[in-house]
Every structure is written in C-alpha cells, then in structure tokens.
Design a protein around this motif. Structure first.
Motif, short mmCIF file in Angstrom:
data_model
loop_
_atom_site.label_atom_id
_atom_site.label_comp_id
_atom_site.label_asym_id
_atom_site.label_seq_id
_atom_site.Cartn_x
_atom_site.Cartn_y
_atom_site.Cartn_z
N MET A 277 0.84 -1.19 0.00
CA MET A 277 0.00 0.00 0.00
C MET A 277 0.88 1.24 0.00
N LEU A 278 0.51 2.22 -0.79
CA LEU A 278 1.15 3.53 -0.77
C LEU A 278 0.09 4.59 -0.60
N GLY A 279 0.39 5.57 0.22
CA GLY A 279 -0.56 6.66 0.44
C GLY A 279 0.16 7.91 0.87
N ASP A 280 -0.63 8.89 1.34
CA ASP A 280 -0.08 10.18 1.72
C ASP A 280 -0.93 10.76 2.85
N LEU A 281 -0.26 11.38 3.83
CA LEU A 281 -0.94 12.04 4.94
C LEU A 281 -0.42 13.47 5.02
N ASP A 282 -1.08 14.35 4.28
CA ASP A 282 -0.71 15.76 4.26
C ASP A 282 0.78 15.95 3.99
N GLY A 283 1.26 15.28 2.96
CA GLY A 283 2.66 15.45 2.55
C GLY A 283 3.60 14.42 3.14
N ILE A 284 3.14 13.61 4.08
CA ILE A 284 3.96 12.55 4.63
C ILE A 284 3.65 11.27 3.86
N PRO A 285 4.61 10.67 3.16
CA PRO A 285 4.32 9.41 2.47
C PRO A 285 4.04 8.30 3.47
N VAL A 314 5.97 7.82 -5.54
CA VAL A 314 5.87 6.75 -6.52
C VAL A 314 4.42 6.63 -6.98
N THR A 315 4.20 6.71 -8.28
CA THR A 315 2.84 6.75 -8.82
C THR A 315 2.29 5.35 -9.07
N ARG A 316 0.99 5.30 -9.27
CA ARG A 316 0.34 4.04 -9.62
C ARG A 316 0.91 3.49 -10.93
N ALA A 317 1.16 4.37 -11.89
CA ALA A 317 1.71 3.92 -13.17
C ALA A 317 3.10 3.32 -13.00
N GLU A 318 3.91 3.90 -12.12
CA GLU A 318 5.25 3.36 -11.89
C GLU A 318 5.18 2.00 -11.21
#
Length: 343
Positions: A277-285, A314-318
């Motif tokens: 899983m990859l996500g973001d929390l207000d600029g924190i990966p 890192v993007t979904r496409a990558e």
C-alpha cells in the motif's frame, strides 16, 4: 581512423588491432598496443610479414581519452569516474542513494557510432562505490565530431546520470497488533528495521495498534492524526503487522482516509510484494508493508523504500510498470509463499 593489415615495415607507431600469440599460444602483445620498432622486430622473428593496425587520423580521439571525456559529460552529482583503461571508464556512486537516468538522452548517446554506455536501471538503490554505469569506446578512436555530438546531447538539460543521496530520514513505525504481540512483531520485522537502518533512516516513534474492530480503526486514525500534528513530523510512516492489507476498504487504508490522508496504491505486480500500500498524509508518504518485509530476500520494499526516502512520490503507473521483471525469488518467511500453491 583507418583499420586494416599493413606490412611490418609500416607498422611502427600504429595501434595493434588484434592480440598476438607465439607458436605455443602464449600472448605476446595485447590489442591496443602502440607498436615500437622492437615490437615489430619481435613480430618478424615470429614469422609475421604483416599485422592488423589502426591508424589514427588528425580528427580522431583515442579510446581512453574519448572515454574520459564522455565520462566527464555524464558524471553528475553523487558520481565519480574510475579512470579509463582499454577504452572503458566506469562511473561509481560516492554516496548511498537512488540512481537517476535520463533515459531519452542515454538512448541518443548510445545511438552515436562507437560509443556505448550501459547503466543500472533508473531509480535503482545504490551504495557507496557501487558501479552504476560503464562507458566503452568500441573502436580504438572516434572522430572528434562524435564527442561534440555527445557533448551537445549532454548539455541539453541537467545531468544524464546522477545519484540522489539518502537523507537521515525520520520514520514513524506503526505495527498492527496488540501489545501482547510486540516482541514477536519486532522480531518478525527485524529485516525491515535493518533495511531502514542501512538506508540511514532513524525510527523516531513506534506504535502498536490492533486492527480487528471498528473501534480499532478509529484508534489507528487517531494515531495517524497524532503523527500528522506532531511538532517533529516524521518523513515517512511505515505500517506493518500480523496481517497485510487485503482490500482498498481494509482497516488500515480506511483509517488513513479517516485521518485526512489519501490512498494511492493498493497492490503491486511484484511477487513477493503483492500486498503493498502507498498513500499520503498531508505530505507525509505512507508505506503499508506486505508480509515479505519479514524476509531479507529482495522484494518490493527494496525497490520502493529508497525512493520514498529521497522524496519521490511513486505513482500508480510506476508501480504497474514493475510487473515486467516483478517475479522475484520467493521468500519462505511469507505467510503464504508461492510454493504452497505449486502442484
């Protein structure tokens, strides 16, 4: 440059084109040697009447000088040259980090006659003194026009090759598991902790949260909120636990969204490593580690973690593009290794 056979009388001062062996098969001269009068006399005693040579012309640059010049063009931040020999020059990392490659310009450079540059794949994590690229000049010399064309390509933008150094990142580690499992989780995920340490990262905070009920999801969202609002915010949040994230609406991604975060990727075409899983929390990966993070064998964590630490998003496409080459050696530490499904 002219290349061909000449009589020995005309060979002095030219570059030997092929290795020369004596009747016993022992090498006498290596190709690339500039032949002297003594060398030619020895060849005559061996019964040679002619020899293949390269004759450099006024507009030629010899292979070592050419490889040095190309190396100077390519050696961006975080790289150094090993020094030329036999037309080859290697680029070495001078710092741990992530290798960057301008692939479009690299392709054009490799399209120039006589010049070859082989690199590690872009975004490869590298360590100090690791070879990241090798330059080889194929003939004994190339025209100055070839080097001028290479210089023009190299100067179009920033560096063609460089290394982004790993920072001393601060990590918040969140384990999905009750307090009674703390020792076991820390032992199971020792390889993950070692990876972080080897990359120069420091775990500044460790939390243990159950994720079995809706109340647990709220508690995890509260932990996310604390990390987000802390005076010393982490540079990366890493989640790991007894059970990997199984669905887009599982408790961990749901808790991240409750806290105001964003889920970017669920699942990766890399095995071991599917349940990433990859996500973001207000600029924190935010990195949700799959079960293979327990293993010391190469897995998706080794590909993604260094990039997150140097600031990549890192993007979904990558992630999708990792499928080509994403079948890795299995890790027996996984809860469900591939071998269990083999028949």
């Amino acid at each position: 440059m002219w290349f061909g056979a000449v009589e020995l009388a005309h060979a002095v001062g030219n570059v030997l084109g092929h290795n020369i062996a004596d009747p016993n098969g022992q090498r006498v001269f290596r190709k690339g040697r500039v032949l002297s009068a003594d060398d030619v006399a020895l060849l005559a005693r061996l019964g040679r009447t002619d020899v293949y040579v390269a004759k450099l012309e006024a507009n030629d640059v010899d292979e070592n000088e050419a490889s040095r010049r190309v190396g100077d063009m390519l050696a961006g931040p975080g790289l150094r040259l090993s020094g030329p020999a036999s037309g080859r020059n290697n680029l070495l990392a001078i710092t741990p980090g992530v290798l960057r490659v301008d692939v479009e310009r690299l392709d054009r450079l490799n399209g120039l006659d006589g010049l070859t540059i082989a690199t590690l794949p872009r975004h490869t994590p590298v360590i100090h003194r690791q070879m990241v690229a090798t330059i080889k000049i194929i003939p004994f010399a190339v025209p100055i026009a070839t080097l001028q064309a290479a210089a023009a390509i190299s100067a179009e933008a920033g560096s063609v090759l460089w290394v982004d150094a790993l920072p001393a990142a601060r990590i918040a580690l969140v384990f999905s598991g009750s307090a009674s499992l703390q020792e076991r989780l820390l032992a199971d995920f020792a390889p993950l902790l070692d990876r972080l340490s080897a990359l120069g990262a420091r775990v500044m905070r460790t939390e243990f949260v159950k994720v079995e009920t809706g109340e647990d999801e709220l508690e995890l969202a509260h932990v996310f909120g604390q990390l987000h609002s802390a005076a010393a915010r982490p540079d990366l949040i890493v989640l790991a636990g007894e059970t990997a994230i199984m669905d887009r609406h599982d408790s961990v991604p749901a808790a991240l969204e409750r806290a105001g975060g964003r889920v970017d990727v669920i699942g990766a075409p890399v095995d071991p490593g599917n349940l990433l899983m990859l996500g973001d929390l207000d600029g924190i990966p935010v990195l949700g580690a799959p079960g293979c993070a327990r293993s010391r064998k190469i897995n998706v964590i080794d590909w993604v973690l260094p990039r997150l630490l140097v600031g990549d998003r890192v993007t979904r496409a990558e992630i999708a593009a990792l499928g080509h080459g994403g079948l890795l050696e299995d890790a027996p530490e996984r809860p469900h290794p591939r071998s269990r499904s083999e028949h």
